[in-house]
Design an enzyme around this catalytic site. Structure first.
Site, short mmCIF file in Angstrom:
data_model
loop_
_atom_site.label_atom_id
_atom_site.label_comp_id
_atom_site.label_asym_id
_atom_site.label_seq_id
_atom_site.Cartn_x
_atom_site.Cartn_y
_atom_site.Cartn_z
N GLU A 47 15.99 -42.43 -120.88
CA GLU A 47 15.55 -41.09 -120.85
C GLU A 47 16.30 -40.55 -122.22
O GLU A 47 17.45 -41.00 -122.42
CB GLU A 47 16.52 -40.33 -119.72
CG GLU A 47 15.88 -38.56 -119.74
CD GLU A 47 16.57 -38.05 -118.78
OE1 GLU A 47 16.76 -36.63 -118.85
OE2 GLU A 47 17.23 -38.47 -117.53
N ARG A 273 25.24 -51.24 -111.25
CA ARG A 273 25.27 -50.66 -112.67
C ARG A 273 26.64 -51.35 -113.56
O ARG A 273 27.56 -51.82 -112.51
CB ARG A 273 25.32 -49.23 -112.86
CG ARG A 273 26.52 -48.30 -112.03
CD ARG A 273 25.95 -46.79 -112.04
NE ARG A 273 26.01 -46.41 -113.38
CZ ARG A 273 24.61 -45.66 -113.80
NH1 ARG A 273 23.78 -45.70 -113.12
NH2 ARG A 273 24.77 -45.19 -114.97
N LYS A 283 26.18 -40.93 -119.92
CA LYS A 283 25.66 -40.11 -121.06
C LYS A 283 26.08 -38.92 -121.17
O LYS A 283 26.54 -38.26 -122.08
CB LYS A 283 24.14 -40.19 -121.25
CG LYS A 283 23.49 -41.32 -121.99
CD LYS A 283 22.29 -41.20 -121.81
CE LYS A 283 21.36 -41.78 -120.90
NZ LYS A 283 20.07 -41.85 -120.89
P1 ATP Z 1 23.76 -42.30 -117.24
O1 ATP Z 1 24.14 -42.56 -115.85
O2 ATP Z 1 24.76 -43.39 -118.23
O3 ATP Z 1 23.35 -41.19 -118.08
P2 ATP Z 1 21.15 -43.08 -116.82
O4 ATP Z 1 20.88 -43.99 -115.88
O5 ATP Z 1 20.71 -41.61 -116.63
O6 ATP Z 1 22.64 -43.19 -117.68
P3 ATP Z 1 18.71 -43.75 -118.30
O7 ATP Z 1 18.48 -43.38 -119.70
O8 ATP Z 1 18.07 -43.14 -117.50
O9 ATP Z 1 20.43 -43.55 -118.14
O10 ATP Z 1 18.70 -45.33 -118.27
C1 ATP Z 1 17.87 -46.05 -118.52
C2 ATP Z 1 18.03 -47.53 -117.90
O11 ATP Z 1 19.41 -47.90 -118.06
C3 ATP Z 1 17.85 -47.29 -116.41
O12 ATP Z 1 16.86 -48.27 -115.86
C4 ATP Z 1 19.04 -47.45 -115.75
O13 ATP Z 1 19.09 -47.94 -114.75
C5 ATP Z 1 19.84 -48.25 -116.89
N1 ATP Z 1 21.29 -48.04 -116.96
C6 ATP Z 1 22.00 -47.01 -117.26
N2 ATP Z 1 23.37 -47.16 -117.03
C7 ATP Z 1 23.47 -48.30 -116.77
C8 ATP Z 1 24.60 -49.08 -116.49
N3 ATP Z 1 25.82 -48.55 -116.59
N4 ATP Z 1 24.49 -50.34 -115.97
C9 ATP Z 1 23.28 -50.83 -116.00
N5 ATP Z 1 22.33 -50.29 -116.13
C10 ATP Z 1 22.31 -49.01 -116.43
MG MG Z 2 18.88 -40.82 -116.07
#
Ligand code: ATP
Ligand code: MG
Length: 575
Positions: A47, A273, A283
């Site tokens: 995102e 994760r 984020k």
């Molecule tokens: P955050 O929780 O840090 O805001 P998010 O999951 O909202 O992260 P996205 O931009 O939606 O961030 O994530 C893009 C991809 O990266 C998704 O497929 C998510 O599952 C993966 N991802 C995000 N954070 C992690 C993590 N800590 N470990 C592994 N994969 C991750």
């Molecule tokens: Mg997200």
């Protein structure tokens, strides 16, 4: 995909096969049974509401990695830009840059979820027509109340049995912007008493009078994540939709939408994760640190964003190796930051040139060295890499050494320079301390030594030994630099562990950045460019800062030389 295949080959050549985790086993089984006609299509779907971090790197290596390991496989880069409020074009740019820097290539497969808004809308209309969705007028508070709790079933919305015509009409008017934000939503008609809260008639569209960075003012309704995500995967023909564990409970919903629409239906697979000690990963929290200026921007070398790590001196190879070593599994756990540091040390040990730099200079005068003389000593650039060659290092009468390498009154175990003691100057001569000069306040301002001309190159012909070798630079030739030393951003392994009423920011480490000015570095660093990486002998690995210029040279310490990970392993505390 050629780049990937080469990369894969290279990994194979070094014997570094990706470990066979449960997801790769799953994909291999699908290939064997020809479930997807032998195709492997994955995606990385960020995102664009912040910069990528090392957690994303895990997901990137997994998705692009699996695609690369399978013949004809591919991985899409898809911006999941369904939420207009949080998203900014600059994030899109940084994400593209970071994925590319990590060494992956999406080829022509760059997508935006917002490009599918029309198609998603058509799918919603289809669900309404089939009696699977309805417009609900409950207020958000009422909706929460009607949904029930984990221990009590929900109550059906009074709007659940609206006619198809009325639903279609209302959705159309929602889209046209006729209603205020929050007054209506489109919901899936599933099961309001399901044990899985996600299945209790979840929201598909909400009204939002907000402009989108790509579709502008066209839409006044925006899809929720759960509604949109499976459709995005389906439209792109994804085979394996890999996501993090918190979506496990959403999988029934993912499946429900695609089943009801009878469209291409990827397999969702969840993994744990990445969490790291001494840092935060979400984020939202990183944004807070940036906005409240606890750190200097998204690329501050103290935060685990990819851009921060790049600026700090991490190489893409080291991050990929880290991701390979942590592997992929189903259980949430927190990885020791020391492992990440171990991976960068291992890489930089092989790849970075050694130079001498003095961070806290102490002036040394070699009394018996001729005033105008200078000599250029041969120095090895990288003992791990013969091809890196040698360089010349200037030596002269006045030098700098580290303040820490001299003690006037040394304790027993201090073997470096002290009055009357002889040590080796790296690549140069043996010197013996003869005198110490102090200012009025008793602070040492310089020391005087004598050198032994017969020890040129670092060995005494009579075979006498010294107990230590220290680094130095020639005062007349050295360049001035600023050096930034970093420590953990948080004082605690788990920054979330706080006193009552405090949040993670109460655990910020006030000593996480120390800036040293007046550092003295070898003249060979004159033309250093941002992101060049070096080992400063005996001190650690350093990287030229992104803002470094010819006039003001700035280095970031990537990591010290002391490998706590290797030590812990040696002691057998970690398998
Ligand atoms: P955050 O929780 O840090 O805001 P998010 O999951 O909202 O992260 P996205 O931009 O939606 O961030 O994530 C893009 C991809 O990266 C998704 O497929 C998510 O599952 C993966 N991802 C995000 N954070 C992690 C993590 N800590 N470990 C592994 N994969 C991750
Ligand atoms: Mg997200």
């Amino acid at each position: 995909m050629e780049q990937h295949n080469n990369e894969q080959k290279r990994d194979n050549e070094t014997g570094k096969q990706p470990s066979v985790d449960f997801i790769r086993t799953f994909v291999a089984e699908d290939n064997r049974t020809k479930k997807w006609d032998g195709k492997v299509i994955t995606r990385f779907p960020p995102e664009p509401n912040g910069f990528l971090h090392i957690g994303h790197a895990k997901s990137i290596c997994l998705n692009f990695g699996i695609a690369a390991e399978n013949d004809g496989g591919r991985c899409h880069l898809r911006f999941d830009d369904t939420n207009p409020v949080m998203e900014e074009a600059r994030y899109v740019e940084s994400i593209r840059e970071d994925v590319r820097w990590m060494g992956w290539d999406w080829g022509k497969h760059l997508y935006y979820a917002s490009d599918y808004f029309d198609q998603m809308y058509d799918y919603a209309v289809q669900l309404i027509k089939n009696g699977h969705a309805y417009v609900c007028d409950l207020t958000p508070e009422q909706m929460r109340e009607y949904r029930g709790t984990l221990t009590s079933p929900g109550k059906e919305s009074p709007y659940r049995y609206r006619s198809i015509e009325e639903n279609l009409d209302l959705l159309d008017r929602m889209k046209a912007g006729e209603f205020e934000d929050g007054t209506r939503v489109l919901r899936a008609k599933i099961d309001i008493s399901s044990a899985n809260m996600n299945m209790r008639d979840p929201v598909m569209y909400r009204i939002l009078h907000a402009d989108h960075h790509r579709t502008g003012g066209k839409w006044r309704i925006y899809p929720t994540y759960d509604w949109a995500h499976g459709l995005e995967d389906s439209i792109e023909g994804i085979t394996h939709s890999i996501c993090t564990l918190e979506f496990e409970n959403h999988r029934p919903l993912y499946d429900w939408y695609l089943d009801k629409l009878e469209v291409h239906h990827p397999q969702q697979i969840e993994f744990a994760r990445l969490e790291l000690t001494y840092t935060v990963m979400s984020k939202r929290k990183l944004l807070q640190l940036v906005e409240e200026k606890h750190v200097n921007g998204w690329d501050d070398p103290r935060i685990p964003t990819i851009s921060g790590m790049r600026r700090r001196g991490y190489s893409p190879e080291s991050i990929r190796e880290f991701c390979r070593r942590i592997g992929v599994n189903k259980f949430n756990s927190t990885i020791d930051f020391a492992l990440l540091e171990h991976c960068i040390r291992e890489d930089l040990n092989k790849t970075s040139n050694r130079v001498m730099a003095v961070l806290k200079p102490l002036k040394v005068v070699i009394d018996n060295y001729p005033e105008e003389e200078e000599e250029w000593m041969d120095a090895v650039n990288n003992p791990e890499d013969p091809e890196a060659g040698t360089r010349k290092v200037p030596f002269s009468k006045v030098l700098y050494i580290e303040q820490d390498d001299f003690m006037e009154d040394p304790p027993k175990k201090f073997f470096r320079l002290a009055p009357g003691r002889e040590v080796r100057l790296r690549y140069a001569y043996f010197v013996t301390c003869k005198d110490v000069v102090k200012d009025d306040k008793g602070h040492i301002v310089e020391i005087h030594c004598s050198y032994d001309p017969a020890t040129r190159g670092g060995n005494a012909p009579d075979g006498r030994k010294v107990k230590s070798t220290i680094h130095w630079v020639s005062a007349a030739h050295a360049l001035n630099a600023e050096v930034r030393l970093y420590d953990h951003l948080f004082n605690r392994e788990n920054p979330e562990e706080t006193a009552d009423g405090e949040d993670f920011k109460s655990n910020l480490n006030p000593q996480s950045l120390k800036t040293l000015s007046g550092c003295m570095i070898e003249p060979c660093l004159k033309n250093t460019r941002p992101l060049d990486r070096f080992q400063f002998e005996r001190l650690g690995y350093f990287c030229t800062d992104a803002e470094s210029t010819k006039e003001k040279i700035v280095f970031n310490r990537t990591v010290t030389l002391r490998d706590t990970w290797a030590k812990i392993q040696k002691r057998g505390q970690i398998k």
